[in-house]
Design a protein around this motif. Structure first.
Motif, PDB file in Angstrom:
ATOM      1  N   VAL A 178       0.842  -1.194   0.000  1.00 20.08           N
ATOM      2  CA  VAL A 178       0.000   0.000   0.000  1.00 20.08           C
ATOM      3  C   VAL A 178       0.883   1.252   0.000  1.00 20.08           C
ATOM      4  O   VAL A 178       1.666   1.468   0.931  1.00 20.08           O
ATOM      5  N   THR A 179       0.764   2.053  -1.037  1.00 24.06           N
ATOM      6  CA  THR A 179       1.520   3.296  -1.150  1.00 24.06           C
ATOM      7  C   THR A 179       0.552   4.462  -1.147  1.00 24.06           C
ATOM      8  O   THR A 179      -0.440   4.465  -1.883  1.00 24.06           O
ATOM      9  N   THR A 180       0.825   5.454  -0.304  1.00 24.06           N
ATOM     10  CA  THR A 180      -0.010   6.649  -0.204  1.00 24.06           C
ATOM     11  C   THR A 180       0.843   7.886  -0.445  1.00 24.06           C
ATOM     12  O   THR A 180       1.945   7.997   0.091  1.00 24.06           O
ATOM     13  N   VAL A 181       0.339   8.789  -1.261  1.00 29.62           N
ATOM     14  CA  VAL A 181       1.030  10.043  -1.547  1.00 29.62           C
ATOM     15  C   VAL A 181       0.101  11.199  -1.181  1.00 29.62           C
ATOM     16  O   VAL A 181      -1.071  11.209  -1.580  1.00 29.62           O
ATOM     17  N   HIS A 182       0.614  12.154  -0.413  1.00 33.91           N
ATOM     18  CA  HIS A 182      -0.132  13.354  -0.057  1.00 33.91           C
ATOM     19  C   HIS A 182       0.535  14.567  -0.688  1.00 33.91           C
ATOM     20  O   HIS A 182       1.764  14.699  -0.649  1.00 33.91           O
ATOM     21  N   PHE A 183      -0.282  15.436  -1.268  1.00 37.18           N
ATOM     22  CA  PHE A 183       0.203  16.663  -1.890  1.00 37.18           C
ATOM     23  C   PHE A 183      -0.293  17.862  -1.096  1.00 37.18           C
ATOM     24  O   PHE A 183      -1.411  17.867  -0.583  1.00 37.18           O
ATOM     25  N   GLY A 184       0.542  18.896  -1.007  1.00 39.91           N
ATOM     26  CA  GLY A 184       0.188  20.093  -0.261  1.00 39.91           C
ATOM     27  C   GLY A 184      -0.686  21.048  -1.052  1.00 39.91           C
ATOM     28  O   GLY A 184      -1.094  20.761  -2.186  1.00 39.91           O
ATOM     29  N   PRO A 185      -0.999  22.216  -0.479  1.00 39.69           N
ATOM     30  CA  PRO A 185      -1.789  23.237  -1.175  1.00 39.69           C
ATOM     31  C   PRO A 185      -1.102  23.679  -2.469  1.00 39.69           C
ATOM     32  O   PRO A 185       0.112  23.538  -2.627  1.00 39.69           O
ATOM     33  N   GLY A 186      -1.914  24.221  -3.393  1.00 43.96           N
ATOM     34  CA  GLY A 186      -1.368  24.635  -4.672  1.00 43.96           C
ATOM     35  C   GLY A 186      -1.295  23.496  -5.659  1.00 43.96           C
ATOM     36  O   GLY A 186      -0.449  23.489  -6.554  1.00 43.96           O
ATOM     37  N   PHE A 187      -2.203  22.549  -5.504  1.00 44.93           N
ATOM     38  CA  PHE A 187      -2.263  21.348  -6.340  1.00 44.93           C
ATOM     39  C   PHE A 187      -2.395  21.740  -7.817  1.00 44.93           C
ATOM     40  O   PHE A 187      -3.333  22.418  -8.204  1.00 44.93           O
ATOM     41  N   PRO A 188      -1.460  21.298  -8.689  1.00 48.52           N
ATOM     42  CA  PRO A 188      -1.521  21.681 -10.115  1.00 48.52           C
ATOM     43  C   PRO A 188      -2.723  21.059 -10.821  1.00 48.52           C
ATOM     44  O   PRO A 188      -3.108  19.925 -10.516  1.00 48.52           O
ATOM     45  N   ASP A 189      -3.278  21.778 -11.767  1.00 50.44           N
ATOM     46  CA  ASP A 189      -4.380  21.242 -12.563  1.00 50.44           C
ATOM     47  C   ASP A 189      -3.871  20.114 -13.458  1.00 50.44           C
ATOM     48  O   ASP A 189      -2.776  20.178 -14.010  1.00 50.44           O
ATOM     49  N   GLY A 190      -4.689  19.089 -13.591  1.00 54.06           N
ATOM     50  CA  GLY A 190      -4.355  17.993 -14.492  1.00 54.06           C
ATOM     51  C   GLY A 190      -3.178  17.144 -14.057  1.00 54.06           C
ATOM     52  O   GLY A 190      -2.520  16.506 -14.893  1.00 54.06           O
ATOM     53  N   LEU A 191      -2.915  17.085 -12.747  1.00 53.85           N
ATOM     54  CA  LEU A 191      -1.766  16.319 -12.267  1.00 53.85           C
ATOM     55  C   LEU A 191      -1.974  14.821 -12.487  1.00 53.85           C
ATOM     56  O   LEU A 191      -3.029  14.274 -12.205  1.00 53.85           O
ATOM     57  N   GLU A 192      -0.933  14.160 -12.985  1.00 56.16           N
ATOM     58  CA  GLU A 192      -0.931  12.714 -13.141  1.00 56.16           C
ATOM     59  C   GLU A 192       0.292  12.160 -12.428  1.00 56.16           C
ATOM     60  O   GLU A 192       1.354  12.781 -12.417  1.00 56.16           O
ATOM     61  N   ALA A 193       0.145  10.990 -11.825  1.00 53.30           N
ATOM     62  CA  ALA A 193       1.230  10.380 -11.047  1.00 53.30           C
ATOM     63  C   ALA A 193       1.477   8.964 -11.531  1.00 53.30           C
ATOM     64  O   ALA A 193       0.576   8.274 -12.020  1.00 53.30           O
ATOM     65  N   LEU A 194       2.711   8.534 -11.373  1.00 54.69           N
ATOM     66  CA  LEU A 194       3.101   7.171 -11.722  1.00 54.69           C
ATOM     67  C   LEU A 194       4.055   6.657 -10.658  1.00 54.69           C
ATOM     68  O   LEU A 194       5.032   7.327 -10.305  1.00 54.69           O
ATOM     69  N   LEU A 195       3.744   5.481 -10.109  1.00 52.90           N
ATOM     70  CA  LEU A 195       4.606   4.818  -9.131  1.00 52.90           C
ATOM     71  C   LEU A 195       5.353   3.696  -9.834  1.00 52.90           C
ATOM     72  O   LEU A 195       4.739   2.828 -10.464  1.00 52.90           O
ATOM     73  N   VAL A 196       6.676   3.722  -9.742  1.00 51.27           N
ATOM     74  CA  VAL A 196       7.515   2.729 -10.404  1.00 51.27           C
ATOM     75  C   VAL A 196       8.106   1.802  -9.343  1.00 51.27           C
ATOM     76  O   VAL A 196       9.006   2.186  -8.591  1.00 51.27           O
ATOM     77  N   HIS A 197       7.586   0.592  -9.267  1.00 45.24           N
ATOM     78  CA  HIS A 197       8.069  -0.402  -8.316  1.00 45.24           C
ATOM     79  C   HIS A 197       9.096  -1.303  -8.994  1.00 45.24           C
ATOM     80  O   HIS A 197       8.890  -1.737 -10.137  1.00 45.24           O
ATOM     81  N   ARG A 198      10.173  -1.608  -8.281  1.00 40.88           N
ATOM     82  CA  ARG A 198      11.150  -2.600  -8.726  1.00 40.88           C
ATOM     83  C   ARG A 198      11.108  -3.733  -7.699  1.00 40.88           C
ATOM     84  O   ARG A 198      11.714  -3.646  -6.633  1.00 40.88           O
ATOM     85  N   LEU A 199      10.375  -4.789  -8.033  1.00 41.45           N
ATOM     86  CA  LEU A 199      10.161  -5.886  -7.091  1.00 41.45           C
ATOM     87  C   LEU A 199      11.234  -6.957  -7.258  1.00 41.45           C
ATOM     88  O   LEU A 199      11.570  -7.336  -8.387  1.00 41.45           O
ATOM     89  N   PRO A 200      11.761  -7.483  -6.158  1.00 44.27           N
ATOM     90  CA  PRO A 200      12.817  -8.499  -6.230  1.00 44.27           C
ATOM     91  C   PRO A 200      12.268  -9.839  -6.694  1.00 44.27           C
ATOM     92  O   PRO A 200      11.053 -10.058  -6.768  1.00 44.27           O
TER      93      PRO A 200
END
Length: 223
Positions: free
Chosen positions: A51-73
């Motif tokens: 479980v990965t959680t990301v919190h962003f502060g005030p001033g959130f950019p419009d149209g923000l997209e995120a990608l988490l890159v996991h390297r699993l053993p």
């Protein structure tokens, strides 16, 4: 054989540039300083959830997209058939870097790159990725457990209205698939959090105790 996963949480604060305000398509150095990431391992036995959680502060950019890159053993695998079911049920968007052999033991398996495209909602996101422990090669030296380290995922960001990102330290531009459909590549801004982390925290210590499961090499009981 049975599996133990540790269930502790890692807190990371991402520090931006200490120079004058820099901005790339709304991703400013000041705003990036407010981003925090936590990772936890839940459930028990061979079948867990990362479980990965990301919190962003005030001033959130419009149209923000995120990608988490996991390297699993090699000691962990992802079930692509389970992902297909979860995509229909929950909308989970995951792109695997290679085919996965569900039956192969750890010692003949390779690490796996996993791209998770989470939905960003009201200044935060949460991605739950099902993971599974592989069988390990029996020990001839009486070793009962095998440590498998789960590294923290890389966080990369972009905005859907921006076509040309500008790199500024400590962040760098990387190319990655625009969407889970893998039809085209886009520029993303990679968050360099480990290098800028609080010097009092040793990343290897965090990985050892907060991203690990132990696999018994002697018994065939499954908890």
């Amino acid at each position: 054989m049975f599996v133990f996963f540790s269930t502790c949480t890692v807190y990371l604060v991402l520090f931006g540039s200490t120079q004058a305000e820099e901005n790339s398509c709304g991703l400013s150095s000041t705003w990036l300083e407010t981003v925090s990431v936590t990772m936890d391992v839940s459930k028990s036995g061979f079948h867990r959830e990362l479980v990965t959680t990301v919190h962003f502060g005030p001033g959130f950019p419009d149209g923000l997209e995120a990608l988490l890159v996991h390297r699993l053993p090699s000691g962990i695998y992802i079930d692509q058939y389970q992902l297909a079911s979860l995509k229909e049920d929950t909308g989970l968007q995951v792109l695997l870097g290679s085919e996965v052999d569900l039956e192969a033991p750890a010692h003949i398996s390779d690490e796996l790159i996993v791209l998770v495209y989470p939905a960003v909602d009201q200044g935060s996101l949460k991605a739950t990725l099902p993971i599974h422990g592989r069988y390990h090669k029996p020990s001839l030296a009486g070793k009962r457990f095998e440590l498998v380290l789960i590294e923290l995922p890389k966080l990369i960001l972009r905005t859907d209205t921006c076509t040309q990102l500008i790199s500024f330290p400590p962040y760098k531009i990387v190319d990655a698939p625009c969407t889970v459909h893998n039809l085209s590549m886009c520029q993303w801004l990679e968050i360099q959090h480990l290098q800028e982390q609080d010097p009092g925290l040793d990343p290897s210590y965090i990985q050892l105790f907060c991203g690990v499961f132990l696999i018994s090499l002697r018994t065939l009981l499954l908890f």
